[in-house]
Every structure is written in C-alpha cells, then in structure tokens.
Design a protein around this motif. Structure first.
Motif, PDB file in Angstrom:
ATOM      1  N   MET A  34      -0.683   3.863   8.434  1.00  0.00           N
ATOM      2  CA  MET A  34      -2.031   4.143   7.932  1.00  0.00           C
ATOM      3  C   MET A  34      -2.629   2.878   7.330  1.00  0.00           C
ATOM      4  O   MET A  34      -1.896   1.984   6.878  1.00  0.00           O
ATOM      5  CB  MET A  34      -2.004   5.239   6.849  1.00  0.00           C
ATOM      6  N   SER A  35      -3.943   2.824   7.307  1.00  0.00           N
ATOM      7  CA  SER A  35      -4.641   1.770   6.581  1.00  0.00           C
ATOM      8  C   SER A  35      -4.555   2.040   5.087  1.00  0.00           C
ATOM      9  O   SER A  35      -4.355   3.189   4.662  1.00  0.00           O
ATOM     10  CB  SER A  35      -6.100   1.717   7.022  1.00  0.00           C
ATOM     11  N   VAL A  36      -4.716   1.005   4.280  1.00  0.00           N
ATOM     12  CA  VAL A  36      -4.813   1.213   2.838  1.00  0.00           C
ATOM     13  C   VAL A  36      -5.936   2.195   2.520  1.00  0.00           C
ATOM     14  O   VAL A  36      -5.828   3.016   1.606  1.00  0.00           O
ATOM     15  CB  VAL A  36      -5.058  -0.131   2.104  1.00  0.00           C
ATOM     16  N   MET A  37      -6.996   2.137   3.311  1.00  0.00           N
ATOM     17  CA  MET A  37      -8.132   3.033   3.095  1.00  0.00           C
ATOM     18  C   MET A  37      -7.770   4.493   3.326  1.00  0.00           C
ATOM     19  O   MET A  37      -8.485   5.391   2.885  1.00  0.00           O
ATOM     20  CB  MET A  37      -9.291   2.642   4.015  1.00  0.00           C
ATOM     21  N   GLU A  38      -6.649   4.731   4.033  1.00  0.00           N
ATOM     22  CA  GLU A  38      -6.238   6.099   4.354  1.00  0.00           C
ATOM     23  C   GLU A  38      -5.132   6.618   3.450  1.00  0.00           C
ATOM     24  O   GLU A  38      -4.800   7.808   3.495  1.00  0.00           O
ATOM     25  CB  GLU A  38      -5.761   6.150   5.815  1.00  0.00           C
ATOM     26  N   LEU A  39      -4.562   5.750   2.632  1.00  0.00           N
ATOM     27  CA  LEU A  39      -3.463   6.171   1.763  1.00  0.00           C
ATOM     28  C   LEU A  39      -3.967   7.066   0.638  1.00  0.00           C
ATOM     29  O   LEU A  39      -5.063   6.870   0.109  1.00  0.00           O
ATOM     30  CB  LEU A  39      -2.783   4.953   1.136  1.00  0.00           C
ATOM     31  N   SER A  40      -3.145   8.019   0.249  1.00  0.00           N
ATOM     32  CA  SER A  40      -3.437   8.780  -0.965  1.00  0.00           C
ATOM     33  C   SER A  40      -3.348   7.845  -2.172  1.00  0.00           C
ATOM     34  O   SER A  40      -2.428   7.026  -2.266  1.00  0.00           O
ATOM     35  CB  SER A  40      -2.436   9.912  -1.126  1.00  0.00           C
ATOM     36  N   HIS A  41      -4.292   7.996  -3.083  1.00  0.00           N
ATOM     37  CA  HIS A  41      -4.228   7.153  -4.278  1.00  0.00           C
ATOM     38  C   HIS A  41      -3.107   7.597  -5.214  1.00  0.00           C
ATOM     39  O   HIS A  41      -2.847   6.946  -6.212  1.00  0.00           O
ATOM     40  CB  HIS A  41      -5.576   7.127  -5.005  1.00  0.00           C
ATOM     41  N   ARG A  42      -2.448   8.704  -4.881  1.00  0.00           N
ATOM     42  CA  ARG A  42      -1.284   9.159  -5.653  1.00  0.00           C
ATOM     43  C   ARG A  42       0.027   8.730  -4.986  1.00  0.00           C
ATOM     44  O   ARG A  42       1.106   9.035  -5.502  1.00  0.00           O
ATOM     45  CB  ARG A  42      -1.289  10.685  -5.778  1.00  0.00           C
ATOM     46  N   SER A  43      -0.049   8.051  -3.863  1.00  0.00           N
ATOM     47  CA  SER A  43       1.164   7.681  -3.135  1.00  0.00           C
ATOM     48  C   SER A  43       1.834   6.471  -3.767  1.00  0.00           C
ATOM     49  O   SER A  43       1.208   5.658  -4.438  1.00  0.00           O
ATOM     50  CB  SER A  43       0.825   7.378  -1.675  1.00  0.00           C
ATOM     51  N   LYS A  44       3.128   6.333  -3.487  1.00  0.00           N
ATOM     52  CA  LYS A  44       3.888   5.201  -3.997  1.00  0.00           C
ATOM     53  C   LYS A  44       3.376   3.890  -3.429  1.00  0.00           C
ATOM     54  O   LYS A  44       3.303   2.878  -4.136  1.00  0.00           O
ATOM     55  CB  LYS A  44       5.369   5.382  -3.671  1.00  0.00           C
ATOM     56  N   ASP A  45       3.008   3.900  -2.138  1.00  0.00           N
ATOM     57  CA  ASP A  45       2.535   2.665  -1.505  1.00  0.00           C
ATOM     58  C   ASP A  45       1.251   2.166  -2.158  1.00  0.00           C
ATOM     59  O   ASP A  45       1.103   0.968  -2.408  1.00  0.00           O
ATOM     60  CB  ASP A  45       2.313   2.888  -0.008  1.00  0.00           C
ATOM     61  N   TYR A  46       0.320   3.076  -2.440  1.00  0.00           N
ATOM     62  CA  TYR A  46      -0.903   2.616  -3.100  1.00  0.00           C
ATOM     63  C   TYR A  46      -0.634   2.275  -4.559  1.00  0.00           C
ATOM     64  O   TYR A  46      -1.190   1.298  -5.082  1.00  0.00           O
ATOM     65  CB  TYR A  46      -2.044   3.647  -3.028  1.00  0.00           C
ATOM     66  N   GLU A  47       0.211   3.037  -5.228  1.00  0.00           N
ATOM     67  CA  GLU A  47       0.502   2.758  -6.639  1.00  0.00           C
ATOM     68  C   GLU A  47       1.023   1.328  -6.817  1.00  0.00           C
ATOM     69  O   GLU A  47       0.673   0.654  -7.793  1.00  0.00           O
ATOM     70  CB  GLU A  47       1.533   3.756  -7.152  1.00  0.00           C
ATOM     71  N   GLU A  48       1.817   0.852  -5.873  1.00  0.00           N
ATOM     72  CA  GLU A  48       2.325  -0.516  -5.952  1.00  0.00           C
ATOM     73  C   GLU A  48       1.192  -1.536  -5.838  1.00  0.00           C
ATOM     74  O   GLU A  48       1.199  -2.563  -6.522  1.00  0.00           O
ATOM     75  CB  GLU A  48       3.364  -0.743  -4.854  1.00  0.00           C
ATOM     76  N   VAL A  49       0.228  -1.267  -4.973  1.00  0.00           N
ATOM     77  CA  VAL A  49      -0.941  -2.144  -4.851  1.00  0.00           C
ATOM     78  C   VAL A  49      -1.719  -2.164  -6.163  1.00  0.00           C
ATOM     79  O   VAL A  49      -2.087  -3.232  -6.686  1.00  0.00           O
ATOM     80  CB  VAL A  49      -1.858  -1.669  -3.695  1.00  0.00           C
ATOM     81  N   HIS A  50      -1.976  -0.999  -6.695  1.00  0.00           N
ATOM     82  CA  HIS A  50      -2.770  -0.818  -7.910  1.00  0.00           C
ATOM     83  C   HIS A  50      -2.143  -1.556  -9.093  1.00  0.00           C
ATOM     84  O   HIS A  50      -2.806  -2.355  -9.772  1.00  0.00           O
ATOM     85  CB  HIS A  50      -2.849   0.684  -8.195  1.00  0.00           C
ATOM     86  N   ASN A  51      -0.860  -1.294  -9.305  1.00  0.00           N
ATOM     87  CA  ASN A  51      -0.169  -1.905 -10.446  1.00  0.00           C
ATOM     88  C   ASN A  51       0.010  -3.407 -10.257  1.00  0.00           C
ATOM     89  O   ASN A  51      -0.034  -4.174 -11.229  1.00  0.00           O
ATOM     90  CB  ASN A  51       1.180  -1.228 -10.658  1.00  0.00           C
ATOM     91  N   SER A  52       0.203  -3.828  -9.023  1.00  0.00           N
ATOM     92  CA  SER A  52       0.353  -5.254  -8.751  1.00  0.00           C
ATOM     93  C   SER A  52      -0.942  -6.001  -9.038  1.00  0.00           C
ATOM     94  O   SER A  52      -0.921  -7.126  -9.561  1.00  0.00           O
ATOM     95  CB  SER A  52       0.776  -5.475  -7.297  1.00  0.00           C
ATOM     96  N   ALA A  53      -2.081  -5.399  -8.709  1.00  0.00           N
ATOM     97  CA  ALA A  53      -3.372  -6.028  -9.001  1.00  0.00           C
ATOM     98  C   ALA A  53      -3.542  -6.219 -10.508  1.00  0.00           C
ATOM     99  O   ALA A  53      -3.988  -7.273 -10.973  1.00  0.00           O
ATOM    100  CB  ALA A  53      -4.509  -5.187  -8.426  1.00  0.00           C
ATOM    101  N   GLN A  54      -3.173  -5.197 -11.271  1.00  0.00           N
ATOM    102  CA  GLN A  54      -3.272  -5.301 -12.727  1.00  0.00           C
ATOM    103  C   GLN A  54      -2.348  -6.389 -13.279  1.00  0.00           C
ATOM    104  O   GLN A  54      -2.762  -7.212 -14.103  1.00  0.00           O
ATOM    105  CB  GLN A  54      -2.936  -3.956 -13.371  1.00  0.00           C
ATOM    106  N   SER A  55      -1.103  -6.383 -12.842  1.00  0.00           N
ATOM    107  CA  SER A  55      -0.134  -7.344 -13.388  1.00  0.00           C
ATOM    108  C   SER A  55      -0.468  -8.772 -12.980  1.00  0.00           C
ATOM    109  O   SER A  55      -0.290  -9.708 -13.766  1.00  0.00           O
ATOM    110  CB  SER A  55       1.284  -6.976 -12.947  1.00  0.00           C
TER     111      SER A  55
END
Length: 356
Positions: A34-55
């Motif tokens: 799936m594209s990042v645009m298609e991932l659930s924002h509750r999924s582990k794959d997106y959570e890693e993107v989200h937290n990595s951007a913050q850190s």
C-alpha cells in the motif's frame, strides 16, 4: 525531464531526492503493498513514520524535553486563532509586533478572542525593516509577545530574538529549519510546512508543556492544543502523506549536515542575489533595508512597472518560475528556501546581470 528553476513562495521547491524517494515507495511502502496515503493512521507502519518525524525534528532543532511537538492541520492561518484561544485569558493581553501582512492577520484574529496591543510596527515605512523593541512597554498583563520571524512578502527577517520574561510566540512558517535556534527562548513556535518543511497540509507546533497544562474545556476539541498533546496528534486522521514527506525532508536536512550547514548555504545563496542588486547601480532596488534582509525571500523592483513586467516575462522564458512579487506589493521576489539548489540561485543572479 528537466526541473524548473522554482522560486515559488509556497508551496515551494522540495529536495529532488525527497521526491524520488517518495516516488520509489509510492505504491508499496515498507512491503505493505500500500501507499503511505493508504495506510491506517493507527497502523504500526504509519506510527513509525509519525514518531520518526517528531524525533528527527526534535534532534535537528535540539528541542528540549519540556516542549511538545504537535502536527496540526489548517495552516499557519489557523494558528492565528489557536494561539490566543489557548494562551490568552480574559485578564491578559496579547502583544504583537507588526512586520508584514501575516503578522497583521495574526493580530486581526487575536482581536476576535481577547485583548491585544501592538508593541512595535514598521508599517509606516511599508515594512522595510524589523523594528527595535522597547520591552519596557510589555506590561504585567502580557500573556505573550507574538512575532513573525520571516516576512515573505516584504523580504525581511529577524536576525536575533529577544530574551523575554513572557512567552515569545513565533510564526516561523517561512524560515524554520533554515538556521540553528535556541528553542528555550520561545514559548511556542508554529510553521506551515509548505516552505521549508515539506508539502502543504501539515502545520508543526512546538510548544512548552507548561503553557498548555491548564484544562480549557470550553474550547472546541480540535482547537485545543491539549487534544493534540494527549493523543500524539492522532486524535483524528492526520495528513499522513504530508507527515511522511516531512519526515523525508528532515532526513535530507540531516544528510546535508544539519542546520548549521544549511545556514551557511542559505547565506551564500542570498549573497549572490543581493550582490546582483547592490552592484546594479540602482537598476534593481531591494525593498528590505540591509540590516533586515531575509535569507529566504529576496524582494526587489526595477525602475518602472513596465521594466518589471518585461524582466519577469524574460525570466519566465528562461525557465525561472515564481519570481512575481506578492499581488499586494508587486515587484519581484525570489524565494530561496532550503531546497532551492545553489546552482539555480547562481543562474538567476547571472540572468539578472545579463538582463541589466
């Protein structure tokens, strides 16, 4: 395909390596199919993107642990309202420094929320400079002092920031990540992404935790900073693809050598254009006074409006995009944010000299 010489003020140029990286994983991110645009924002794959951007943002800007990093929607324009709604109580006053159109708009929105005062302004000189501050004018009722660190329309930029006893609030939409910062000087920083951080769609808010610790249950849920703080900016669906690209831009900044390296490059880029202006014997005239010149937006005019139009037409034919000044002031503007390559700026400076 050749890339345009993109000098747009925003949405603005993105690093080519970032676009290529996003393209490579557009249909299949991290083996998900799936594209990042298609991932659930509750999924582990997106959570890693989200937290990595913050850190990564915390690392690059050296943001202390007593500050929250929030991802909000609505652009910097929504922050014009959210700041006073969250930080301006009935018995306090929000102080504003006017240095251009965006600080005027921030003030206008704050006036709808509570008491405000103008601490300093350069409006009478058509915003050619950053004003000197008389901090003695900050009264005991001050909730905060709001500034706009870089003024895209007029081409001025704060070269240093005041030390205050009240929270300093800064709209850094157009120069965040362009130079090192002492975050401890600020109570809150906000920045729309579409200049230096990534594409439009996400706004970064960096806020001292104690400023948003008191319950504000009267506020609408999505206008309350605590909603984002308590839910890791995942209360509702965030702009996932914009945050993914933000993360890629932050990785690029690190690979470029961090903020000190980018600052040196930005100073070098700006010097090419300001030299072309200063050495033109008045053919090109910069709008900003020299001590207030921006390293992000270089604004200038030619002797007449017809001269300006002809210059812009000739520049466009040579592939230079986005050089028109803001519709409110006219003239020319070259926005040279982090992702604008040095070579493109050199080409523009040479074109200016040749055209003259």
């Amino acid at each position: 395909m050749s890339r345009a010489f993109n000098f747009n003020a925003g949405p603005a140029a993105l690093p080519e390596v970032v676009l290529l990286e996003a393209q490579k994983h557009l249909l299949n991110f991290n083996g998900t199919g799936m594209s990042v645009m298609e991932l659930s924002h509750r999924s582990k794959d997106y959570e890693e993107v989200h937290n990595s951007a913050q850190s990564q943002l915390r690392k690059l800007l050296q943001i202390p642990d007593n500050y929250e990093i929030l991802f909000v929607q609505g652009g910097a324009s929504l922050q014009f309202s959210m700041v006073p709604m969250n930080l301006l109580s009935e018995d306090k006053t929000g102080y504003y420094v006017l240095t251009g159109a965006w600080s005027e708009k921030a003030l206008k929105e704050a006036q709808k929320v509570g008491n405000t005062k103008i601490l300093a302004s350069t409006k009478e000189e058509n915003y050619r400079s950053i004003p000197q501050l008389d901090l003695d004018l900050l009264q005991e009722d001050a909730a905060y002092l709001h500034i706009t660190s870089n003024n895209t329309i007029y081409g001025t930029q704060w070269q240093s920031f005041p030390d205050l006893k009240v929270p300093l609030i800064a709209d850094m939409s157009s120069d965040i990540l362009s130079r090192p910062l002492d975050i401890s000087k600020f109570g809150l920083i906000y920045a729309g992404a579409q200049k230096n951080l990534g594409p439009s769609g996400v706004t970064v808010v960096i806020v001292k935790k104690d400023l948003i610790s008191e319950p504000l249950d009267h506020l609408p849920t999505m206008l309350n900073y605590q909603t984002f703080s308590k839910n890791n900016s995942l209360y509702n669906t965030p702009p996932t693809f914009a945050i993914y690209l933000l993360k890629l831009v932050l990785d690029w900044v690190e690979n470029e050598g961090g903020l000190a390296a980018l600052e040196r490059k930005n100073i070098e880029k700006a010097k090419y254009l300001y030299d072309a202006i200063d050495e033109s014997d008045g053919f090109f005239k910069g709008h900003a006074s020299k001590e207030s010149r921006s390293n992000m937006n270089v604004t200038f005019t030619l002797p007449t409006e017809d001269d300006t139009k002809n210059f812009l037409d000739a520049a466009k034919k040579q592939g230079f995009i986005g050089l028109n000044g803001h519709r409110s002031v006219g003239g020319c503007r070259a926005s040279i944010y982090n992702a604008v390559p040095l070579e493109h700026v050199q080409r523009l400076a040479e074109f200016m000299k040749t055209y003259r």
